[in-house]
Structure formats: structure tokens, C-alpha cells
Design a protein around this motif. Structure first.
Motif, mmCIF file in Angstrom:
data_model
loop_
_atom_site.group_PDB
_atom_site.id
_atom_site.type_symbol
_atom_site.label_atom_id
_atom_site.label_comp_id
_atom_site.label_asym_id
_atom_site.label_seq_id
_atom_site.Cartn_x
_atom_site.Cartn_y
_atom_site.Cartn_z
ATOM 1 N N LEU A 18 0.857 -1.179 0.000
ATOM 2 C CA LEU A 18 0.000 0.000 0.000
ATOM 3 C C LEU A 18 0.891 1.226 0.000
ATOM 4 O O LEU A 18 2.000 1.179 0.549
ATOM 5 C CB LEU A 18 -0.890 0.059 1.242
ATOM 6 N N ARG A 19 0.383 2.302 -0.585
ATOM 7 C CA ARG A 19 1.078 3.574 -0.480
ATOM 8 C C ARG A 19 0.148 4.596 0.141
ATOM 9 O O ARG A 19 -0.929 4.878 -0.397
ATOM 10 C CB ARG A 19 1.574 4.077 -1.838
ATOM 11 N N LEU A 20 0.575 5.140 1.267
ATOM 12 C CA LEU A 20 -0.156 6.207 1.918
ATOM 13 C C LEU A 20 0.362 7.552 1.426
ATOM 14 O O LEU A 20 1.564 7.700 1.161
ATOM 15 C CB LEU A 20 0.001 6.123 3.436
ATOM 16 N N SER A 21 -0.552 8.508 1.346
ATOM 17 C CA SER A 21 -0.190 9.868 0.968
ATOM 18 C C SER A 21 -0.699 10.831 2.028
ATOM 19 O O SER A 21 -1.696 10.567 2.698
ATOM 20 C CB SER A 21 -0.813 10.244 -0.376
ATOM 21 N N CYS A 22 -0.015 11.940 2.143
ATOM 22 C CA CYS A 22 -0.420 12.979 3.085
ATOM 23 C C CYS A 22 -0.140 14.323 2.429
ATOM 24 O O CYS A 22 1.014 14.638 2.114
ATOM 25 C CB CYS A 22 0.353 12.840 4.384
ATOM 26 N N VAL A 23 -1.198 15.086 2.244
ATOM 27 C CA VAL A 23 -1.065 16.412 1.647
ATOM 28 C C VAL A 23 -1.143 17.461 2.751
ATOM 29 O O VAL A 23 -2.041 17.414 3.604
ATOM 30 C CB VAL A 23 -2.163 16.662 0.607
ATOM 31 N N ALA A 24 -0.199 18.393 2.726
ATOM 32 C CA ALA A 24 -0.128 19.434 3.740
ATOM 33 C C ALA A 24 -0.527 20.783 3.159
ATOM 34 O O ALA A 24 -0.227 21.089 2.006
ATOM 35 C CB ALA A 24 1.291 19.515 4.301
ATOM 36 N N SER A 25 -1.188 21.581 3.985
ATOM 37 C CA SER A 25 -1.502 22.946 3.598
ATOM 38 C C SER A 25 -0.286 23.820 3.863
ATOM 39 O O SER A 25 0.642 23.428 4.569
ATOM 40 C CB SER A 25 -2.697 23.447 4.385
ATOM 41 N N GLY A 26 -0.289 25.009 3.344
ATOM 42 C CA GLY A 26 0.787 25.940 3.660
ATOM 43 C C GLY A 26 1.817 26.056 2.560
ATOM 44 O O GLY A 26 1.912 25.211 1.681
ATOM 45 N N ARG A 27 2.621 27.114 2.660
ATOM 46 C CA ARG A 27 3.592 27.422 1.613
ATOM 47 C C ARG A 27 5.023 27.090 1.988
ATOM 48 O O ARG A 27 5.915 27.269 1.191
ATOM 49 C CB ARG A 27 3.503 28.914 1.272
#
Length: 121
Positions: A18-27
Motif C-alpha cells: 500500500l502507499r499512503l499519501s499525506c497532503v499538507a496545507s501551507g507554503r
């Protein structure tokens, strides 16, 4: 403030990937070391893997070393956890976390909501 959203969990069989992803807010994503933690039922939350802000160093728990790989794409504000050779012992809620530091300490300040990974035998 950093907001984190994980995805990619699910139900798989022993030996699967499995591949987990995590998207973060911010610059300023590259200013944060990023971690993955997990918490199995009845157990404490444990560190799984970490990656420095620019991706030049990584750290893994002994239980996943050689099977899991953490990586990041700073242009996409995303961190990944590639999980191979999964076993039922890997069943847990997996959390993405961010540290207000460039280098991994395993003590994050921001947490995602978690994504469930279930491995059947």
C-alpha cells in the motif's frame, strides 16, 4: 498552522503493498520534517518513519525497516509512505505528522486525522 490530510489506507492481504499519501496545507512545507506514526488497537501510538524537510535524511522504526519507505515531494506538499510485505502486525491507524523543524526528532506539533490500514492473514 499546518493541516494534514492522509489517504491511501484500506484492507489488504498479507504480503501486499500500500502507499499512503499525506497532503499538507501551507507554503513552507519544506521547512517541516514529516513523520508517519501508527496506533494499533489497545496499543500506544508509535513512530514509524520520518523524513527531513529537504528529504536528505530518513529514519525508520526497527519493525518496518527494509519494508517501508518514506518520501516527499515538496513541490506537491506531499509525503508518502510506501509499505511492502505487509503483515497483520501492521494493522493500525496511520497518522501523518509535521514537525516545526528541518530535521527529524519524532516529536511533531501537527497531526492528521489518520487512515486505517488493515492487513488480513
Amino acid at each position: 498552522q499546518v493541516q494534514l490530510v492522509e489517504s491511501g489506507g484500506g484492507l489488504v492481504r498479507t504480503g501486499s503493498s500500500l502507499r499512503l499519501s499525506c497532503v499538507a496545507s501551507g507554503r513552507t512545507f519544506s521547512n517541516y520534517a514529516m513523520d508517519w506514526f501508527r496506533q494499533a488497537p489497545g496499543k500506544e501510538r508509535e513512530f514509524v518513519a520520518g523524513i527531513s524537510g529537504r528529504g536528505e535524511s530518513t529514519s525508520y522504526s526497527d519493525s518496518v525497516k527494509g519494508r517501508f519507505t518514506i518520501s516527499r515531494d515538496n513541490a506537491e506538499n506531499t509525503v508518502y509512505l510506501q509499505m511492502n510485505s505487509l503483515s497483520p502486525e501492521d494493522t493500525a491507524v496511520y497518522y501523518c505528522a509535521a514537525e516545526r523543524k528541518l530535521y527529524i526528532t519524532g516529536t511533531p506539533q501537527y497531526w492528521g486525522q489518520g487512515t486505517q490500514v488493515t492487513v488480513s492473514s
